[in-house]
Design an enzyme around this catalytic site. Structure first.
Site, PDB file in Angstrom:
ATOM      1  N   SER A   1       3.330   2.537  -4.396  1.00 48.95           N
ATOM      2  CA  SER A   1       3.215   1.078  -4.199  1.00 48.95           C
ATOM      3  C   SER A   1       3.747   0.290  -5.261  1.00 48.95           C
ATOM      4  CB  SER A   1       1.906   0.773  -3.920  1.00 48.95           C
ATOM      5  OG  SER A   1       1.484  -0.549  -4.086  1.00 48.95           O
TER       6      SER A   1
ATOM      7  N   TYR B   1      -7.057   2.124  -7.353  1.00 46.93           N
ATOM      8  CA  TYR B   1      -5.992   2.173  -6.473  1.00 46.93           C
ATOM      9  C   TYR B   1      -4.625   2.065  -7.316  1.00 46.93           C
ATOM     10  CZ  TYR B   1      -2.526   1.191  -2.781  1.00 46.93           C
ATOM     11  OH  TYR B   1      -1.313   1.254  -2.004  1.00 46.93           O
TER      12      TYR B   1
HETATM   13  P1  NDP Z   1      -2.226   2.207   7.287  1.00 48.39           P
HETATM   14  O1  NDP Z   1      -3.754   1.998   6.851  1.00 48.39           O
HETATM   15  O2  NDP Z   1      -1.746   1.715   8.362  1.00 48.39           O
HETATM   16  O3  NDP Z   1      -1.806   3.937   7.297  1.00 48.39           O
HETATM   17  C1  NDP Z   1      -2.678   4.633   6.429  1.00 48.39           C
HETATM   18  C2  NDP Z   1      -2.578   6.020   7.011  1.00 48.39           C
HETATM   19  O4  NDP Z   1      -3.268   6.955   6.133  1.00 48.39           O
HETATM   20  C3  NDP Z   1      -3.453   6.248   8.353  1.00 48.39           C
HETATM   21  O5  NDP Z   1      -2.581   6.965   9.514  1.00 48.39           O
HETATM   22  C4  NDP Z   1      -4.674   6.913   7.882  1.00 48.39           C
HETATM   23  O6  NDP Z   1      -5.406   7.702   8.923  1.00 48.39           O
HETATM   24  C5  NDP Z   1      -4.349   7.789   6.778  1.00 48.39           C
HETATM   25  N1  NDP Z   1      -5.395   8.159   5.951  1.00 48.39           N
HETATM   26  C6  NDP Z   1      -6.228   7.502   4.892  1.00 48.39           C
HETATM   27  N2  NDP Z   1      -7.304   8.011   4.487  1.00 48.39           N
HETATM   28  C7  NDP Z   1      -6.838   9.354   4.795  1.00 48.39           C
HETATM   29  C8  NDP Z   1      -7.782  10.744   4.870  1.00 48.39           C
HETATM   30  N3  NDP Z   1      -8.837  10.741   3.909  1.00 48.39           N
HETATM   31  N4  NDP Z   1      -7.270  11.725   5.544  1.00 48.39           N
HETATM   32  C9  NDP Z   1      -6.048  11.775   6.215  1.00 48.39           C
HETATM   33  N5  NDP Z   1      -5.505  10.677   6.569  1.00 48.39           N
HETATM   34  C10 NDP Z   1      -5.977   9.406   5.899  1.00 48.39           C
HETATM   35  O7  NDP Z   1      -1.459   1.880   6.106  1.00 48.39           O
HETATM   36  P2  NDP Z   1      -0.043   2.027   5.711  1.00 48.39           P
HETATM   37  O8  NDP Z   1       0.643   2.667   6.536  1.00 48.39           O
HETATM   38  O9  NDP Z   1       0.220   0.582   5.122  1.00 48.39           O
HETATM   39  O10 NDP Z   1      -0.114   2.973   4.346  1.00 48.39           O
HETATM   40  C11 NDP Z   1       0.569   3.963   4.224  1.00 48.39           C
HETATM   41  C12 NDP Z   1       1.156   4.236   2.629  1.00 48.39           C
HETATM   42  O11 NDP Z   1       1.717   3.079   2.213  1.00 48.39           O
HETATM   43  C13 NDP Z   1      -0.222   4.370   1.535  1.00 48.39           C
HETATM   44  O12 NDP Z   1       0.050   5.308   0.800  1.00 48.39           O
HETATM   45  C14 NDP Z   1      -0.319   3.036   1.133  1.00 48.39           C
HETATM   46  O13 NDP Z   1      -0.809   3.117  -0.170  1.00 48.39           O
HETATM   47  C15 NDP Z   1       1.290   2.522   0.957  1.00 48.39           C
HETATM   48  N6  NDP Z   1       1.409   1.155   0.734  1.00 48.39           N
HETATM   49  C16 NDP Z   1       1.098   0.288   1.714  1.00 48.39           C
HETATM   50  C17 NDP Z   1       1.318  -1.029   1.318  1.00 48.39           C
HETATM   51  C18 NDP Z   1       1.109  -2.156   2.535  1.00 48.39           C
HETATM   52  O14 NDP Z   1       1.272  -3.522   2.309  1.00 48.39           O
HETATM   53  N7  NDP Z   1       0.778  -1.667   3.776  1.00 48.39           N
HETATM   54  C19 NDP Z   1       1.874  -1.510   0.269  1.00 48.39           C
HETATM   55  C20 NDP Z   1       2.083  -0.424  -0.516  1.00 48.39           C
HETATM   56  C21 NDP Z   1       1.943   0.977  -0.584  1.00 48.39           C
HETATM   57  P3  NDP Z   1      -6.928   7.759   9.517  1.00 48.39           P
HETATM   58  O15 NDP Z   1      -7.498   6.273   9.235  1.00 48.39           O
HETATM   59  O16 NDP Z   1      -6.555   8.013  10.899  1.00 48.39           O
HETATM   60  O17 NDP Z   1      -7.354   8.847   8.708  1.00 48.39           O
END
Ligand code: NDP
Length: 275
Positions: A148, A162
């Site tokens: 990020s 974070y």
């Molecule tokens: P979402 O919340 O849409 O997706 C996050 C995913 O991570 C979900 O599938 C969730 O699944 C999974 N997840 C979270 N915690 C766990 C856990 N303990 N075990 C297994 N799976 C987990 O967010 P994004 O798609 O945006 O995020 C994806 C990546 O992008 C992350 O690393 C985030 O930090 C990064 N990012 C996102 C930004 C944004 O603005 N969207 C900006 C910068 C970076 P479930 O809830 O089913 O467990």
């Protein structure tokens, strides 16, 4: 032939957002995919989107698992090997910004918040990398981490832990890239800015508030010069690029920033200041 034909990819955090989009694109480009997340309904939705796009069920391994647990990680790897026989690409994408429920700023945020952020955003990546490494060495594969811009040099007093976890992830990407390239395994990452996904919801915002959050940021040129929030697919295409040996073979240990220009602006308007 599709460019990921015969490849097996594990994409963590593929029950939503960027991971879901990457899983769909990998599958459409010929890969066998292991998709995963804790929420089984959302994971099923990812699976359905892949199947509806014409991919046969045999190419999809859906595993409900918590990636911060050792059992969850082992289950992902075991079922992938059982179903597809190998692992070519690991996408460490699962992540979330756990905020402090009290609204405290950096120096007052609790250790429980610290541990939650660290466990998900860096420790699980370290653990998955260590466990998948032997299989990637065998396949001369790739790792793509999802970091990020929050890990960059700007202060993040609302989400210090974070941001610290993502900064650590950037260093881990570089260190492991140099280590693993001796075995022919490439490691890179992508650093998104504001992307409209389930991310704001996972921070505790309701759907409506989440929508407003992205609308507000997109309306502020000083926040996002491109004046639009990124889409999950914008980031997913970069993940595929970094996982594609033909397209990005000479890129080692780098992070590609995709943020609509956010990190390029300082918020200083010299013209206004000089009037
Ligand atoms: P979402 O919340 O849409 O997706 C996050 C995913 O991570 C979900 O599938 C969730 O699944 C999974 N997840 C979270 N915690 C766990 C856990 N303990 N075990 C297994 N799976 C987990 O967010 P994004 O798609 O945006 O995020 C994806 C990546 O992008 C992350 O690393 C985030 O930090 C990064 N990012 C996102 C930004 C944004 O603005 N969207 C900006 C910068 C970076 P479930 O809830 O089913 O467990």
């Amino acid at each position: 032939m599709p460019r990921f034909s015969g490849k097996t990819v594990i994409i963590t955090g593929s029950s939503n957002g960027i991971g879901r989009s990457a899983a769909l694109l990998f599958a459409q480009e010929g890969a066998n995919v292991t998709i995963t997340g804790r929420n089984s309904d959302r994971l099923q939705e990812t699976k359905q989107q892949i199947l509806i796009s014409g991919i046969p069920e045999i190419g999809v391994n859906a595993v409900v698992a918590d990636v911060t647990t050792s059992e969850g990680q082992d289950e992902l790897i075991k079922t992938t090997l059982e179903k597809f026989g190998k692992i070519d690409i690991l996408v460490n994408n699962a992540g979330a910004a756990h905020s402090d429920p009290t609204g405290a700023l950096a120096s007052d945020q609790g250790l429980d918040v610290y541990h939650k952020n660290m466990q998900l955003n860096i420790q699980s990546v370290v653990e998955m990398t260590r466990k998948v490494k032997p299989y990637l060495i065998k396949s001369k594969g790739e790792i793509v981490n999802v970091s990020s811009i929050a890990g960059g040099p700007h202060a993040q007093p609302d989400f210090p832990y974070y941001s610290m976890a993502k900064a650590a992830l950037d260093q881990y990407t570089r260190a492991v890239a140099i280590d693993l390239i001796q075995y022919g395994v490439r490691v890179n990452s992508v650093s998104p800015g504001v992307v409209a996904t389930g991310f704001a919801g996972a921070m505790g915002l309701e759907d409506q508030a989440s929508k407003k959050f992205y609308e507000y940021l997109s309306s502020e040129r000083k926040a996002i010069p491109a004046m639009v929030a990124g889409t999950a697919e914008d980031i997913a295409w970069i993940i595929l690029f970094l996982a594609d040996r033909k397209m990005s073979s000479y890129i080692i240990g780098q992070s590609i920033v995709a943020d609509g220009g956010t990190t390029l602006v300082l918020g200083i308007d010299f013209k206004e200041a000089m009037q």
